[in-house]
Write a protein that holds these residues in place. Structure first.
Motif, mmCIF file in Angstrom:
data_model
loop_
_atom_site.group_PDB
_atom_site.id
_atom_site.type_symbol
_atom_site.label_atom_id
_atom_site.label_comp_id
_atom_site.label_asym_id
_atom_site.label_seq_id
_atom_site.Cartn_x
_atom_site.Cartn_y
_atom_site.Cartn_z
ATOM 1 N N LEU A 1 -4.160 -8.593 26.034
ATOM 2 C CA LEU A 1 -4.426 -7.296 25.430
ATOM 3 C C LEU A 1 -5.770 -6.777 25.929
ATOM 4 O O LEU A 1 -6.590 -7.545 26.457
ATOM 5 C CB LEU A 1 -4.457 -7.416 23.904
ATOM 6 N N ALA A 2 -6.036 -5.492 25.718
ATOM 7 C CA ALA A 2 -7.269 -4.918 26.247
ATOM 8 C C ALA A 2 -8.500 -5.560 25.617
ATOM 9 O O ALA A 2 -9.505 -5.761 26.289
ATOM 10 C CB ALA A 2 -7.279 -3.410 26.028
ATOM 11 N N ILE B 1 -2.448 0.278 21.493
ATOM 12 C CA ILE B 1 -2.432 1.595 22.139
ATOM 13 C C ILE B 1 -3.257 1.555 23.411
ATOM 14 O O ILE B 1 -2.811 2.023 24.473
ATOM 15 C CB ILE B 1 -2.950 2.676 21.171
ATOM 16 N N VAL B 2 -4.454 0.981 23.324
ATOM 17 C CA VAL B 2 -5.288 0.918 24.534
ATOM 18 C C VAL B 2 -4.587 0.084 25.599
ATOM 19 O O VAL B 2 -4.557 0.447 26.779
ATOM 20 C CB VAL B 2 -6.676 0.351 24.193
ATOM 21 N N HIS C 1 -1.785 1.980 27.259
ATOM 22 C CA HIS C 1 -2.268 3.036 28.146
ATOM 23 C C HIS C 1 -2.919 2.486 29.401
ATOM 24 O O HIS C 1 -2.745 3.035 30.482
ATOM 25 C CB HIS C 1 -3.280 3.920 27.408
ATOM 26 N N ARG C 2 -3.689 1.405 29.239
ATOM 27 C CA ARG C 2 -4.596 1.033 30.316
ATOM 28 C C ARG C 2 -4.163 -0.174 31.127
ATOM 29 O O ARG C 2 -4.687 -0.398 32.208
ATOM 30 C CB ARG C 2 -5.979 0.722 29.728
ATOM 31 N N MET C 3 -3.288 -1.010 30.604
ATOM 32 C CA MET C 3 -3.094 -2.320 31.226
ATOM 33 C C MET C 3 -1.738 -2.476 31.903
ATOM 34 O O MET C 3 -1.347 -3.584 32.241
ATOM 35 C CB MET C 3 -3.249 -3.421 30.161
#
Lengths: 238, 100, 550
Positions: free
Chosen positions: C114-115, C184-185, C188-190
Motif C-alpha cells: 500500500l502507499a 484511495i492513494v 491512484h498512485r501505485m
C-alpha cells in the motif's frame, strides 16, 4: 501525516539511490505525489469533521439568531481580527519556508519556520486571553454559566434566553477548542520540521514533509478564516 | 495555469506577498462589512469574503492552482460537495419543520 | 502460522514467501507488509466476530420463550447493544476491506505494498486499541443504549459506559479512515504499468467506492461522538429540547455516517462476489463499466438517504418525502449489479465450488434484503413496520446474508493464495449449505414476526409469536455451526491441507500470477498489464492449446 517520520534517513545528493525513497515506490515523483494526495484526502476528512459542527451551528444560529448575536457580541472582534491576521502571516511564512528550501536558502528556511512557530504560539496566547475572559464572565457553558439580563441586539426590550446563549458558547468552545487542538498539533509538526531542517534533512530535491506539513497548516488557517466571521461578527450593525 | 510549468509548483515571491496582502485586506473588509447594515446580506457578504480568502489560500499557498493534475481539485470539490449534501439535506428537514 | 512443516516427500523446499521470510512475534507486530497486516486483522476480526456471535446466541436463547426468563431486561438491553456495536464497528466495517482488501488491493493492481505501509500498521493498532476499550467497557458494565446511542437517553439518562463505548467507536473509526485513505492513494498512485482504470478488477472499484464513504462519512460520526461526550459530561443542551437543543440533530449527524456505513459493509462484498462469479462462470463480467460505476453511484447515493431512519422520529413530512424519494434511487445501482451478475452467469460454464455457492447465496439474500429495503423506504409501510423485527430481518439480510456471505466466499476463494494451502472442498460446500439454510431459518421468520407486529429490542413477547421465535433460535444454532466449520477446516488446512498451486482456480487477475503464498513484495518482477480484466475466454482458449502443469 502520511509517513512524515518515514522520510529522510540521511542527506541525499540524488545521484544514485535516494535513501528517502521508500522501497515500495518506483520513483521519487510517485512517492511525493502519494504523500500529497494522502494529505489532501486527510484534509477532506477534516472538512467533514468540522462539517458536523458547522451543521449544528447553522441550525441553531438560524433558530436562535438573537441570542447568537447577543452572545457573539460579548467577544472582542478586535482580538479575533488580530488572531486572523496572525494566522495569515503564519501562512505566509510557511510558503516562504517551502520557497526557501526549494532554492536552498537555509537561513530563510530556518527563520521562516521559527517565525511560523512564533505566530502559532501568538495565536494560542491570544486565544487563551480570550478563554480566560470567558471564565471570568461566567460565559463558559456548564453549571456556572450566567447570561442573565442581556438584551437582544436590535430589540432593547427583549432579554436573551440564557439557555440559547449557552448553545452559542458551547459551539464556540467546541469549534475554537478543536481548532486550537489542531494548532497545537501543527506547532508540534513544525517544531519537528524545524529540527529536521536544522539538521539539513531537506534539500532542493527532497522536501516533501515541509510541503505536507504546510498543507496541514494552511488548512487550519482556512478553518479559522470561516470561524472568525461566523463566531465574532454576528449582527454587529447597530 | 499560466506562469509556471506544472511540475515546478512554487509561485514567485511576489505572488505570495500579493496574496498575503489580499488576505489581510479581506480580513479588514470582513470587519468593516460586518459593521454596515446590509440587512439579511451581512452573513452572505461575510461568507463570500471568507470563501474568497479560503480560495486564495488553497490556490496559491497550497499550490492547488499549479497542481499538475486535476485529481487534487477533484478531492477538494467532492469534499465540498458532500459537505453541501450534509448541510442542504439537514436544512430540508429544519427548514420545513416546526420545532420549539 | 504456516511454519515450514515437514513437506511430503518429493516436494521441493518451500519458496521464500511473506509467511516464512521472518519469524517471531516482533516480525508480526511491527510488520509493514500489507499481507501480514491483513492476517493480523483476520485474527482479531475473527475474535470479535465470535464475541458478537456469543451475544447473538444469548439474545436468541432469551427469545426462545415468551417470558423474560434467561436474563433480566437490563442485561438484555446490554446484549443487543453490544452485539450491534461489536458486529458493526469491530467486525463488519473492517471485515472485507481490512483483511481481503488489505491483502489483495496492492496485489491486484501490481503494487509492492500500500502507499503508506506504516499508516496501515497504525490503523491496525488503532483498531486494537478501540477493541480493547470495547472489551473493557463490556467487562466492566457495558452499554445499554442500542448501538445507535440515541440521545437524550445516552446523554442524560443511562448510567452505563457511554463514554468508553463512544471512545472505542471513535478510535475504531480512525482506523477505518486510515484504511480508506490508504486504499484511495494506493489505487491512484501505485498501479502497475498498463493497469488502466478500465482494466482494474471490480473488486478494486468496489474498494475505491468503499473508501470514499470511509473517509467522508466517518469524520461525521467522530464529531457526533465528541458532541455526545461533551453533552453527557457538561449537559450543555446541544441535544436537549429543554435547553433549546434538538435530539433529531443527533440522529441526522449519526445517520449521515451510519447509513452509508451499511454500504461500507456491502460494497466490498459485492466486489468479492463479482470476482467469484466471473471466475466460476469463466466469462468476462457483463457490463464491466456499469458494474464499476454502480459502485461509485451507491457510494454517492448512500449519502443522500440517511433520514429514512427517522421517518417516525419527527422530521418534517416534506423532508420525509424527499428522503423516501431519494432512497428509491439506491435501488437502481444495486439492481444494475444484480442484473449484470445474472447476465454474466447466462451461458457461462458454471461450476459449483464453495466460493461460488457463497456468491449464489449472496445474490439471493442480498436481493431479498434490498427489496425489503424498498418496502421500508415507502413512508406508509415504514410507519407500520418501524422498530419491528421486519427491520431487524431486513438489515440482517443485507449485513449477514450480504456482507458476511461475501466475506466467507472471498475467504474461500483467496485462501489458497493467503495460506498457500487448499481447504477441503467437500466440507466447504457443506458449510456453505449449512450457512445458507441456517441464515434463512434464523431471519426469514423475523420478517413475518415484524410484519405481524413484534417490536424489536424487547426481551419478552406475547405467546402467539413463540413458534416463529423458536424457528429463529433453531436457525441461529445451525448458523453458528456453519460459521464454526470454516474456522476449523481453515485452521486444519494450514497444517494438513494440500499445497496450493499458484492459480488453483485458473482465475484471471494479477494476484494469481504470483506465488501462493506470495513473496514479501508480491511479485518477483514488476508486472506489466497488457490484457483486459476477466479475460477468461482468452485464458481458457490458451489452456486448451497448452495443457498447464501443476
Amino acid at each position: 501525516m502520511p509517513d512524515s517520520s518515514a522520510v529522510a534517513v540521511g542527506q541525499s545528493h540524488g545521484e544514485t539511490h535516494n535513501p528517502a525513497l521508500l522501497h515500495h515506490f518506483a520513483t521519487e515523483q510517485q512517492q511525493r505525489d502519494s504523500a500529497s494526495l494522502g494529505m489532501w484526502i486527510f484534509l477532506g476528512t477534516e472538512v467533514m469533521f468540522f462539517g458536523g459542527l458547522f451543521c449544528a451551528y447553522l441550525i441553531y444560529r438560524l433558530k436562535y439568531f438573537g441570542e447568537f448575536a447577543a452572545a457573539s457580541q460579548t467577544l472582542s472582534w478586535q482580538l479575533g481580527m488580530t488572531n486572523t491576521i496572525v494566522l495569515i502571516c503564519s501562512s505566509l511564512t510557511v510558503v516562504l519556508a517551502i520557497w526557501a528550501v526549494q532554492r536552498g536558502k537555509r537561513a530563510l528556511l530556518l527563520s521562516s519556520l521559527i517565525l511560523t512557530l512564533i505566530f502559532g504560539f501568538a495565536f494560542l496566547g491570544i486565544k487563551s486571553i480570550e478563554y480566560a475572559e470567558k471564565f471570568e464572565k461566567h460565559h463558559v457553558p456548564g453549571p456556572s454559566f450566567q447570561f442573565a439580563n442581556v438584551p437582544l441586539p436590535g430589540h432593547p426590550g427583549e432579554m436573551a434566553n440564557p439557555a440559547h446563549a449557552q448553545l452559542y458558547f458551547s459551539l464556540y468552545f467546541i469549534m475554537t477548542g478543536l481548532h486550537a487542538l489542531h494548532m497545537i498539533i501543527g506547532i508540534g509538526i513544525f517544531a519537528w520540521l524545524l529540527y529536521a531542517s536544522w539538521h539539513g534533512r531537506f534539500t532542493t530535491e527532497y522536501n516533501t514533509p515541509l510541503e505536507i506539513g504546510g498543507l496541514y497548516w494552511h488548512f487550519v488557517d482556512i478553518i479559522w478564516i470561516y470561524l472568525f466571521p461566523l463566531l465574532y461578527l454576528i449582527d454587529l450593525r447597530k | 495555469m499560466s506562469d509556471h510549468s506544472s511540475s515546478e509548483h512554487s509561485s514567485s515571491l511576489g505572488t505570495y506577498i500579493a496574496v498575503w496582502l489580499a488576505l489581510i485586506a479581506g480580513t479588514i473588509l470582513t470587519v468593516v462589512a460586518a459593521h454596515i447594515n446590509l440587512g439579511p446580506f451581512n452573513a452572505a457578504v461575510a461568507l463570500t469574503i471568507a470563501t474568497v480568502k479560503a480560495l486564495l489560500v488553497a490556490l496559491f499557498f497550497m499550490h492547488l492552482r499549479g497542481a499538475s493534475e486535476k485529481l487534487l481539485k477533484l478531492v477538494v470539490i467532492s469534499t465540498i460537495f458532500f459537505l453541501f449534501i450534509l448541510l442542504a439535506l439537514s436544512m430540508a428537514d429544519y427548514g420545513t419543520r416546526v420545532w420549539s | 502460522m504456516a511454519t515450514a512443516t515437514a513437506q511430503p516427500a518429493g516436494q521441493t523446499i518451500e519458496r521464500e514467501n511473506y509467511l516464512n521470510k521472518h519469524y517471531g512475534v516482533g516480525s508480526w507486530l511491527l510488520t509493514t507488509d500489507h499481507k501480514r497486516i491483513a492476517l493480523l486483522y483476520l485474527i482479531s476480526l475473527t475474535f470479535f466476530f465470535f464475541i458478537g456471535g456469543f451475544f447473538a446466541l444469548l439474545i436468541r436463547l432469551e427469545l426462545l420463550t415468551p417470558a423474560g426468563d434467561l436474563v433480566q431486561a437490563d442485561t438484555y438491553n446490554k446484549l443487543f447493544t453490544q452485539h450491534g456495536m461489536v458486529m458493526i464497528f469491530f467486525f463488519l466495517i473492517p471485515s472485507i476491506p481490512a483483511t481481503l482488501g488489505n491483502f489483495l488491493v496492492p496485489m491486484m493492481i501490481g503494487a509492492k505494498d500500500l502507499a503508506f505501509p506504516r499508516i496501515n500498521l497504525l490503523s491496525w493498532y488503532l483498531y486494537i486499541i478501540g477493541g480493547v476499550l470495547m472489551l473493557h467497557c463490556m467487562l466492566t458494565g457495558g452499554v445499554d443504549t442500542g448501538w445507535t446511542f440515541y440521545v437524550p437517553f445516552s446523554t442524560a439518562y443511562t448510567n452505563t459506559k457511554i463514554i468508553e463505548a463512544g471512545l472505542a467507536a471513535f478510535v475504531a473509526g480512525f482506523s477505518s479512515i486510515l484504511t480508506g485513505l490508504n486504499f484511495i492513494v494506493t489505487i491512484h498512485r501505485m498501479r502497475a504499468p498498463g493497469m488502466t482504470w478500465s482494466r482494474l478488477p471490480l473488486f478494486i472499484w468496489a474498494h475505491y467506492a468503499t473508501s470514499i464513504i470511509q473517509i467522508l462519512g466517518t469524520p461525521v460520526i467522530a464529531i457526533t461522538i465528541v458532541l455526545v461526550a461533551v453533552e453527557r459530561f457538561l449537559h450543555l443542551g446541544i441535544f436537549d429540547p429543554k435547553l433549546g437543543g434538538d435530539p433529531l440533530l443527533f440522529q441526522h449527524l449519526f445517520w449521515f455516517y451510519s447509513h452509508p456505513a451499511v454500504y461500507i459493509m456491502i460494497l466490498p462484498s459485492m466486489g468479492v462476489v463479482t470476482e467469484i462469479i466471473a471466475c466460476f462462470s469463466r466469462k468476462r463480467i457483463f457490463g464491466y463499466h456499469f458494474v464499476a460505476m454502480s459502485s461509485i453511484a451507491i457510494a454517492v447515493l448512500g449519502f443522500l438517504v440517511w433520514a429514512h431512519h427517522m421517518f417516525v422520529a419527527g422530521i418534517s413530512l416534506y423532508a420525509g418525502l424527499i428522503f423516501s424519494f431519494l432512497t428509491y434511487f439506491v435501488a437502481v445501482p444495486s439492481a444494475i449489479k444484480v442484473f449484470n451478475w445474472t447476465a454474466t452467469l447466462y451461458k457461462g460454464s458454471i461450476t459449483y465450488e464453495a466460493p461460488m455457492l457463497y456468491a449464489f447465496g449472496f445474490i439471493g439474500l442480498f436481493t431479498i434484503g434490498g427489496l425489503t429495503g424498498l418496502f421500508l423506504a415507502c413512508l406508509g409501510i415504514n410507519v407500520h413496520v418501524t422498530d419491528t423485527y421486519f427491520v431487524v430481518a431486513h438489515f440482517h439480510y443485507i449485513m449477514v446474508g450480504g456482507a458476511l456471505m461475501g466475506y466467507l466466499g472471498g475467504m474461500h476463494f483467496w485462501w489458497p493464495k493467503i495460506s498457500g494451502k487448499l481447504y477441503p472442498e467437500g466440507w466447504a460446500r457443506l458449510a456453505a449449505l449449512i450457512v445458507f439454510i441456517g441464515f434463512n431459518l434464523t431471519f426469514f421468520p423475523q420478517f413475518i414476526l415484524g410484519y405481524v407486529g413484534m417490536p424489536r429490542r424487547y426481551y419478552a413477547y406475547p405467546a402467539e409469536f413463540q413458534i416463529l421465535n423458536v424457528l429463529s433460535t433453531a436457525g441461529s444454532t445451525v448458523l453458528g455451526i456453519g460459521y464454526l466449520l470454516p474456522m476449523i477446516y481453515f485452521l486444519w488446512s494450514m497444517r494438513y491441507g494440500k499445497p496450493a498451486p499458484d492459480n488453483p482456480w485458473n482465475a484471471a487477475g494479477l494476484e494469481w500470477k504470483t506465488a501462493s503464498p506470495p513473496p514479501t513484495f508480491n511479485f518477483d518482477e514488476e508486472p506489466v498489464v497488457t490484457w483486459e480484466a476477466y479475460n477468461y475466454e482468452q485464458l481458457d482458449e490458451h489452456e486448451q492449446e497448452v495443457p498447464v502443469a501443476g
